[in-house]
Scaffold this active site. Structure first.
Site, PDB file in Angstrom:
ATOM      1  N   THR A  21       1.785  10.090   3.954  1.00 24.68           N
ATOM      2  CA  THR A  21       0.825  11.022   3.360  1.00 24.68           C
ATOM      3  C   THR A  21      -0.528  10.950   4.062  1.00 24.68           C
ATOM      4  O   THR A  21      -1.365  11.826   3.855  1.00 24.68           O
ATOM      5  CB  THR A  21       0.631  10.716   1.859  1.00 24.68           C
ATOM      6  OG1 THR A  21       0.720   9.302   1.697  1.00 24.68           O
ATOM      7  CG2 THR A  21       1.683  11.402   1.012  1.00 24.68           C
TER       8      THR A  21
ATOM      9  N   ASP B 103       0.870  -1.165   0.000  1.00 24.33           N
ATOM     10  CA  ASP B 103       0.000   0.000   0.000  1.00 24.33           C
ATOM     11  C   ASP B 103       0.924   1.237   0.000  1.00 24.33           C
ATOM     12  O   ASP B 103       2.120   1.113   0.305  1.00 24.33           O
ATOM     13  CB  ASP B 103      -0.851  -0.054   1.287  1.00 24.33           C
ATOM     14  CG  ASP B 103      -1.707   1.164   1.474  1.00 24.33           C
ATOM     15  OD1 ASP B 103      -2.441   1.520   0.549  1.00 24.33           O
ATOM     16  OD2 ASP B 103      -1.611   1.782   2.554  1.00 24.33           O
ATOM     17  N   LEU B 104       0.397   2.385  -0.349  1.00 22.90           N
ATOM     18  CA  LEU B 104       1.267   3.573  -0.406  1.00 22.90           C
ATOM     19  C   LEU B 104       1.125   4.450   0.854  1.00 22.90           C
ATOM     20  O   LEU B 104       2.033   4.528   1.690  1.00 22.90           O
ATOM     21  CB  LEU B 104       0.943   4.406  -1.656  1.00 22.90           C
ATOM     22  CG  LEU B 104       1.749   5.688  -1.788  1.00 22.90           C
ATOM     23  CD1 LEU B 104       3.210   5.399  -2.104  1.00 22.90           C
ATOM     24  CD2 LEU B 104       1.156   6.573  -2.882  1.00 22.90           C
ATOM     25  N   ASP B 105      -0.056   5.099   0.949  1.00 21.68           N
ATOM     26  CA  ASP B 105      -0.263   6.067   2.037  1.00 21.68           C
ATOM     27  C   ASP B 105      -0.242   5.369   3.385  1.00 21.68           C
ATOM     28  O   ASP B 105      -1.041   4.476   3.647  1.00 21.68           O
ATOM     29  CB  ASP B 105      -1.617   6.774   1.861  1.00 21.68           C
ATOM     30  CG  ASP B 105      -1.666   7.612   0.590  1.00 21.68           C
ATOM     31  OD1 ASP B 105      -0.728   8.376   0.361  1.00 21.68           O
ATOM     32  OD2 ASP B 105      -2.647   7.496  -0.154  1.00 21.68           O
TER      33      ASP B 105
ATOM     34  N   GLU C 193      -0.138  -3.284   4.618  1.00 25.48           N
ATOM     35  CA  GLU C 193      -1.251  -2.325   4.674  1.00 25.48           C
ATOM     36  C   GLU C 193      -1.352  -1.629   6.021  1.00 25.48           C
ATOM     37  O   GLU C 193      -1.110  -2.253   7.051  1.00 25.48           O
ATOM     38  CB  GLU C 193      -2.572  -3.085   4.484  1.00 25.48           C
ATOM     39  CG  GLU C 193      -3.280  -2.896   3.181  1.00 25.48           C
ATOM     40  CD  GLU C 193      -3.828  -1.498   2.935  1.00 25.48           C
ATOM     41  OE1 GLU C 193      -3.937  -0.687   3.875  1.00 25.48           O
ATOM     42  OE2 GLU C 193      -4.160  -1.206   1.780  1.00 25.48           O
ATOM     43  N   ASP C 194      -1.731  -0.355   6.004  1.00 23.82           N
ATOM     44  CA  ASP C 194      -1.925   0.366   7.271  1.00 23.82           C
ATOM     45  C   ASP C 194      -3.397   0.555   7.618  1.00 23.82           C
ATOM     46  O   ASP C 194      -3.708   1.069   8.690  1.00 23.82           O
ATOM     47  CB  ASP C 194      -1.257   1.757   7.221  1.00 23.82           C
ATOM     48  CG  ASP C 194      -2.010   2.705   6.313  1.00 23.82           C
ATOM     49  OD1 ASP C 194      -2.399   2.280   5.199  1.00 23.82           O
ATOM     50  OD2 ASP C 194      -2.238   3.861   6.707  1.00 23.82           O
TER      51      ASP C 194
ATOM     52  N   LYS D 156     -11.036  -1.036  -1.677  1.00 23.64           N
ATOM     53  CA  LYS D 156     -10.883  -1.833  -0.456  1.00 23.64           C
ATOM     54  C   LYS D 156     -12.103  -1.584   0.446  1.00 23.64           C
ATOM     55  O   LYS D 156     -12.547  -0.450   0.503  1.00 23.64           O
ATOM     56  CB  LYS D 156      -9.596  -1.413   0.275  1.00 23.64           C
ATOM     57  CG  LYS D 156      -8.332  -1.518  -0.583  1.00 23.64           C
ATOM     58  CD  LYS D 156      -7.161  -0.748   0.025  1.00 23.64           C
ATOM     59  CE  LYS D 156      -5.978  -0.695  -0.916  1.00 23.64           C
ATOM     60  NZ  LYS D 156      -4.850   0.105  -0.413  1.00 23.64           N
TER      61      LYS D 156
ATOM     62  N   LYS E 121      -9.096   5.742   5.926  1.00 28.54           N
ATOM     63  CA  LYS E 121      -7.825   5.225   5.412  1.00 28.54           C
ATOM     64  C   LYS E 121      -8.073   4.106   4.403  1.00 28.54           C
ATOM     65  O   LYS E 121      -8.852   3.192   4.661  1.00 28.54           O
ATOM     66  CB  LYS E 121      -6.941   4.713   6.550  1.00 28.54           C
ATOM     67  CG  LYS E 121      -6.322   5.838   7.355  1.00 28.54           C
ATOM     68  CD  LYS E 121      -5.335   5.287   8.381  1.00 28.54           C
ATOM     69  CE  LYS E 121      -4.716   6.404   9.196  1.00 28.54           C
ATOM     70  NZ  LYS E 121      -3.894   5.899  10.289  1.00 28.54           N
TER      71      LYS E 121
ATOM     72  N   SER F 161      -2.644   0.574  -4.170  1.00 29.51           N
ATOM     73  CA  SER F 161      -3.099   1.768  -3.452  1.00 29.51           C
ATOM     74  C   SER F 161      -4.431   2.261  -3.997  1.00 29.51           C
ATOM     75  O   SER F 161      -4.702   2.142  -5.195  1.00 29.51           O
ATOM     76  CB  SER F 161      -2.043   2.874  -3.611  1.00 29.51           C
ATOM     77  OG  SER F 161      -2.565   4.124  -3.241  1.00 29.51           O
ATOM     78  N   ALA F 162      -5.235   2.854  -3.114  1.00 35.11           N
ATOM     79  CA  ALA F 162      -6.505   3.446  -3.551  1.00 35.11           C
ATOM     80  C   ALA F 162      -6.297   4.812  -4.188  1.00 35.11           C
ATOM     81  O   ALA F 162      -7.212   5.375  -4.784  1.00 35.11           O
ATOM     82  CB  ALA F 162      -7.433   3.572  -2.345  1.00 35.11           C
TER      83      ALA F 162
END
Ligand code: B16
Ligand code: MG
Length: 225
Positions: free
Chosen positions: A21, A13-15, A173-174, A149, A49, A118-119
């Site tokens: 971010t 995942d990114l953020d 994933e966060d 997600k 999130k 990522s979303a």
């Protein structure tokens, strides 16, 4: 145990996993909501999130009890993204979260294929800004995915690209919704953040600092014993 025999691909995942971010998304949403006379805290923010831009706005409006015309809704999305882009405009690779660069480098050196799941519609440009784009073989993001997600589409696009079964791929994933998406798709997952919040994940790290991919073997010990 030879970790490489088990870890066939990793999906990040990114953020909130690669870069912080998440705090800028929070700030931009909070300011937008303030304009509607609605304020929300970090607990509510957990629900946003991993959620697409449009779905995040729908969630906020529902809780605030506000209805917008389609035009105002679209304008609000533009406004939020404009503020978000302003907040990240000076971002550079120093904002990569601790340990991430080293972790990605070890994976690439060991020829483990990597994907981004990522979303965010801004994912590719953020990876470019962070000089991380070349680490990734495939990007599944808010521009390519229809079902966000906790639907597993974001991650299934990655395993499909690699020609792997989801169970052979590890998702980092966060967000609660992201961990649920991994579960729903049959992936192994490592939560990045608070263990209590991300209790559905097979394992949980506070971050990547001091971590090595060989520790991923423990996921396979659990499932094969
Ligand atoms: P954008 P991730 C998600 O990214 C964020 O967690 C979420 O807060 C944001 O609303 C969503 O991306 C959409 O982002 O507005 O940039 O398209 O965590 O899935 O990498
Ligand atoms: Mg995230």
């Amino acid at each position: 145990m030879n970790w490489k025999a088990h870890v066939k691909a990793c999906i990040f995942d990114l953020d909130g996993v690669i870069v912080d971010t998440a705090k800028y998304h929070f700030q931009a949403w909070r300011n937008l909501a303030k304009g509607f006379g609605f304020s929300f805290d970090e607990t509510f923010n957990e629900k946003l999130k991993g959620v697409s831009r449009a779905d995040s706005l729908t969630l906020i409006l529902d809780v605030a009890g506000i209805e917008l015309s389609q035009e105002d809704f679209n304008n609000a999305l533009i406004k939020k993204n404009y503020e978000y882009l302003g907040l990240i405009q000076d971002m550079d690779k120093r904002e990569i979260l601790p340990g991430v660069l080293r972790y990605l480098t070890i994976l690439v050196k060991n020829e483990i294929p990597l994907a981004l799941g990522s979303a965010s519609k801004n994912a590719r440009s953020i990876l470019e800004t962070l000089e991380l784009l070349d680490f990734f073989d495939f990007i599944s993001d808010g521009n390519s995915v229809k079902k966000g997600k906790p639907h597993p589409e974001t991650f299934l696009a990655c395993s499909k690209y690699f020609g792997l079964d989801p169970s052979e791929c590890i998702v980092f994933e966060d967000s609660i919704k992201g961990i649920k998406a991994a579960k729903n798709g049959g992936f192994q997952s490592v939560g990045i953040g608070n263990k209590e919040t991300l209790s559905l994940a097979e394992d949980c790290y506070l971050g990547f600092d001091g971590k090595h991919p060989q520790q991923l073997s423990s996921l396979f010990n659990q499932t094969t014993s």
